[in-house]
Design a protein around this motif. Structure first.
Motif, PDB file in Angstrom:
ATOM      1  N   THR A  84      -9.786  17.197   2.890  1.00  0.00           N
ATOM      2  CA  THR A  84     -10.932  17.290   3.795  1.00  0.00           C
ATOM      3  C   THR A  84     -10.990  18.649   4.479  1.00  0.00           C
ATOM      4  OG1 THR A  84     -10.767  14.904   4.188  1.00  0.00           O
ATOM      5  CG2 THR A  84     -12.069  16.179   5.741  1.00  0.00           C
ATOM      6  N   SER A  85      -9.833  19.175   4.841  1.00  0.00           N
ATOM      7  CA  SER A  85      -9.789  20.476   5.505  1.00  0.00           C
ATOM      8  C   SER A  85     -10.270  21.593   4.581  1.00  0.00           C
ATOM      9  CB  SER A  85      -8.364  20.769   5.980  1.00  0.00           C
ATOM     10  OG  SER A  85      -8.279  22.048   6.570  1.00  0.00           O
ATOM     11  N   THR A  86      -9.873  21.563   3.318  1.00  0.00           N
ATOM     12  CA  THR A  86     -10.307  22.608   2.385  1.00  0.00           C
ATOM     13  C   THR A  86     -11.807  22.528   2.125  1.00  0.00           C
ATOM     14  OG1 THR A  86      -9.657  21.149   0.556  1.00  0.00           O
ATOM     15  CG2 THR A  86      -8.069  22.797   1.258  1.00  0.00           C
ATOM     16  N   LEU A  87     -12.346  21.318   2.064  1.00  0.00           N
ATOM     17  CA  LEU A  87     -13.791  21.189   1.893  1.00  0.00           C
ATOM     18  C   LEU A  87     -14.528  21.724   3.114  1.00  0.00           C
ATOM     19  CD1 LEU A  87     -14.181  17.685   0.179  1.00  0.00           C
ATOM     20  CD2 LEU A  87     -14.559  19.937  -0.820  1.00  0.00           C
ATOM     21  N   GLN A  88     -13.975  21.511   4.284  1.00  0.00           N
ATOM     22  CA  GLN A  88     -14.599  22.052   5.488  1.00  0.00           C
ATOM     23  C   GLN A  88     -14.563  23.574   5.487  1.00  0.00           C
ATOM     24  OE1 GLN A  88     -12.449  20.160   8.681  1.00  0.00           O
ATOM     25  NE2 GLN A  88     -13.568  18.227   8.504  1.00  0.00           N
ATOM     26  N   THR A 123       0.844  -1.198   0.000  1.00  0.00           N
ATOM     27  CA  THR A 123       0.000   0.000   0.000  1.00  0.00           C
ATOM     28  C   THR A 123       0.878   1.247   0.000  1.00  0.00           C
ATOM     29  OG1 THR A 123      -0.114   0.016   2.421  1.00  0.00           O
ATOM     30  CG2 THR A 123      -1.828  -1.205   1.234  1.00  0.00           C
ATOM     31  N   ILE A 124       0.253   2.370  -0.351  1.00  0.00           N
ATOM     32  CA  ILE A 124       0.919   3.662  -0.323  1.00  0.00           C
ATOM     33  C   ILE A 124       0.108   4.616   0.550  1.00  0.00           C
ATOM     34  CG2 ILE A 124       2.096   3.463  -2.530  1.00  0.00           C
ATOM     35  CD1 ILE A 124      -0.159   4.955  -3.836  1.00  0.00           C
ATOM     36  N   ASN A 125       0.803   5.534   1.160  1.00  0.00           N
ATOM     37  CA  ASN A 125       0.143   6.498   2.036  1.00  0.00           C
ATOM     38  C   ASN A 125      -0.513   7.602   1.214  1.00  0.00           C
ATOM     39  OD1 ASN A 125       1.017   5.132   4.365  1.00  0.00           O
ATOM     40  ND2 ASN A 125       2.981   6.198   4.332  1.00  0.00           N
ATOM     41  N   PHE A 126      -1.519   8.231   1.806  1.00  0.00           N
ATOM     42  CA  PHE A 126      -2.237   9.332   1.154  1.00  0.00           C
ATOM     43  C   PHE A 126      -2.344  10.477   2.156  1.00  0.00           C
ATOM     44  CE2 PHE A 126      -6.435  10.715  -1.000  1.00  0.00           C
ATOM     45  CZ  PHE A 126      -5.748  11.710  -1.671  1.00  0.00           C
ATOM     46  N   PRO A 127      -1.215  11.167   2.431  1.00  0.00           N
ATOM     47  CA  PRO A 127      -1.261  12.232   3.444  1.00  0.00           C
ATOM     48  C   PRO A 127      -2.086  13.426   3.002  1.00  0.00           C
ATOM     49  CG  PRO A 127       0.861  12.231   2.314  1.00  0.00           C
ATOM     50  CD  PRO A 127       0.117  11.013   1.838  1.00  0.00           C
ATOM     51  N   GLU A 128      -2.336  13.573   1.699  1.00  0.00           N
ATOM     52  CA  GLU A 128      -3.090  14.729   1.220  1.00  0.00           C
ATOM     53  C   GLU A 128      -4.581  14.663   1.551  1.00  0.00           C
ATOM     54  OE1 GLU A 128       0.543  14.186  -1.243  1.00  0.00           O
ATOM     55  OE2 GLU A 128      -1.118  12.928  -0.623  1.00  0.00           O
ATOM     56  N   ILE A 129      -5.070  13.494   1.970  1.00  0.00           N
ATOM     57  CA  ILE A 129      -6.497  13.364   2.234  1.00  0.00           C
ATOM     58  C   ILE A 129      -6.936  14.299   3.351  1.00  0.00           C
ATOM     59  CG2 ILE A 129      -6.136  11.456   3.833  1.00  0.00           C
ATOM     60  CD1 ILE A 129      -9.109  11.987   1.446  1.00  0.00           C
ATOM     61  N   GLN A 130      -6.073  14.529   4.335  1.00  0.00           N
ATOM     62  CA  GLN A 130      -6.420  15.443   5.421  1.00  0.00           C
ATOM     63  C   GLN A 130      -6.519  16.874   4.911  1.00  0.00           C
ATOM     64  OE1 GLN A 130      -3.768  15.215   8.759  1.00  0.00           O
ATOM     65  NE2 GLN A 130      -4.930  16.665   9.995  1.00  0.00           N
ATOM     66  N   ALA A 131      -5.602  17.250   4.006  1.00  0.00           N
ATOM     67  CA  ALA A 131      -5.656  18.605   3.442  1.00  0.00           C
ATOM     68  C   ALA A 131      -6.897  18.784   2.583  1.00  0.00           C
ATOM     69  CB  ALA A 131      -4.395  18.870   2.621  1.00  0.00           C
ATOM     70  N   THR A 156      -4.890   5.783  -8.350  1.00  0.00           N
ATOM     71  CA  THR A 156      -6.056   6.168  -9.146  1.00  0.00           C
ATOM     72  C   THR A 156      -7.183   6.690  -8.266  1.00  0.00           C
ATOM     73  OG1 THR A 156      -5.474   4.503 -10.814  1.00  0.00           O
ATOM     74  CG2 THR A 156      -7.729   5.358 -10.847  1.00  0.00           C
ATOM     75  N   ASN A 157      -7.424   6.013  -7.155  1.00  0.00           N
ATOM     76  CA  ASN A 157      -8.458   6.473  -6.222  1.00  0.00           C
ATOM     77  C   ASN A 157      -8.130   7.847  -5.649  1.00  0.00           C
ATOM     78  OD1 ASN A 157      -9.851   4.073  -6.619  1.00  0.00           O
ATOM     79  ND2 ASN A 157      -8.926   3.065  -4.850  1.00  0.00           N
ATOM     80  N   GLN A 158      -6.840   8.104  -5.426  1.00  0.00           N
ATOM     81  CA  GLN A 158      -6.448   9.411  -4.914  1.00  0.00           C
ATOM     82  C   GLN A 158      -6.723  10.508  -5.945  1.00  0.00           C
ATOM     83  OE1 GLN A 158      -2.365   8.982  -3.730  1.00  0.00           O
ATOM     84  NE2 GLN A 158      -2.825   7.399  -2.230  1.00  0.00           N
ATOM     85  N   LEU A 159      -6.452  10.220  -7.205  1.00  0.00           N
ATOM     86  CA  LEU A 159      -6.761  11.184  -8.260  1.00  0.00           C
ATOM     87  C   LEU A 159      -8.270  11.417  -8.353  1.00  0.00           C
ATOM     88  CD1 LEU A 159      -4.279  10.022 -11.047  1.00  0.00           C
ATOM     89  CD2 LEU A 159      -4.127  12.088  -9.658  1.00  0.00           C
ATOM     90  N   LEU A 160      -9.054  10.358  -8.200  1.00  0.00           N
ATOM     91  CA  LEU A 160     -10.507  10.510  -8.221  1.00  0.00           C
ATOM     92  C   LEU A 160     -10.995  11.321  -7.028  1.00  0.00           C
ATOM     93  CD1 LEU A 160     -11.588   6.891  -9.316  1.00  0.00           C
ATOM     94  CD2 LEU A 160     -11.558   8.973 -10.706  1.00  0.00           C
ATOM     95  N   ALA A 161     -10.374  11.136  -5.874  1.00  0.00           N
ATOM     96  CA  ALA A 161     -10.755  11.916  -4.691  1.00  0.00           C
ATOM     97  C   ALA A 161     -10.462  13.397  -4.907  1.00  0.00           C
ATOM     98  CB  ALA A 161     -10.003  11.398  -3.463  1.00  0.00           C
TER      99      ALA A 161
END
Length: 235
Positions: A79-83, A69-77, A179-184
């Motif tokens: 989510t924060s921008t959407l908030q 697996t690979i990490n996705f540290p950008e998911i928090q950023a 790919t899922n990260q790009l879709l997110a």
């Protein structure tokens, strides 16, 4: 003489040691070939087993890579921008982005009827309230626009990191995760565009409603000023 010779021969025979018997080695070419062929076949089987073990080891390595697996540290950023966008959308005043109570809020701000009992000061206050609501709507829209622009700048770095991990993916799972990260990231951008469009349309709608209400109030005030048209009755 004959006796002496016989005795001498016997004496010599007792004095000389007897020669040991030697085994005769027999070489069988057919048996040697068969043994050599058996050894070659055994060596081939060992080599085949070694190759099989090597293939199994490589298969396990490939499976481990596919399951890595690979990490996705950008998911928090993300989510924060959407908030942050949601927070700006929640700052809408006058007419909020909620279905509950929307009709009541709209009727209070735009009654679409001229109340004759309303004083001139009350009319001015109502018109001022509508104008302030319109200005606040445009201000809120500009806030959402500014936040979207900042998010786009941050998304450029996020996209670079995701693409880099995608290109360096070792297995199928890592490639799918990239790919899922790009879709997110794409979904996040679509969400903020939808919010921006909603804020923009809200501001435009309030402006159009204010203009329509101003026309209604102006016609009603003119009608009230003119009266029935028969204020003067000739004698």
């Amino acid at each position: 003489m004959l006796g002496i010779a016989a005795a001498s021969a016997g004496f010599v025979g007792t004095m000389l040691p007897s020669a040991p018997a030697r085994a005769i080695v027999v070489f069988d070419p057919s048996n040697y070939s068969q043994n050599l062929l058996t050894a070659a076949r055994t060596l081939q089987q060992v080599n085949n087993q070694i190759r099989s073990l090597q293939n199994q080891a490589q298969s396990l390595i490939n499976q481990a890579r596919n399951l890595a697996t690979i990490n996705f540290p950008e998911i928090q950023a993300i989510t924060s921008t959407l908030q942050q966008i949601d927070l700006l959308m929640g700052q809408a005043q006058g007419i909020q982005f909620r279905v509950d109570g929307l009709d009541q809020q709209f009727r209070q701000l735009f009654p679409q009827s001229f109340n004759q009992a309303l004083t001139m000061n009350g009319q001015v206050v109502a018109a001022r309230t509508r104008l302030d609501t319109e200005m606040t709507a445009y201000k809120q829209t500009m806030g959402v626009q500014a936040q979207v622009v900042e998010n786009v700048q941050a998304d450029a770095q996020t996209l670079g990191g995701i693409v880099s991990r995608s290109q360096g993916a070792e297995g199928a799972l890592q490639a799918q995760q990239a790919t899922n990260q790009l879709l997110a990231l794409t979904a996040k951008q679509q969400f903020q565009i939808q919010n921006l469009m909603a804020a923009q349309y809200r501001a435009q709608t309030i402006e159009q409603a204010r203009r329509a209400q101003a026309e209604i109030d102006a016609r009603a005030a003119t009608t009230k000023f003119l009266g029935s048209g028969s204020a003067y009755t000739p004698q």
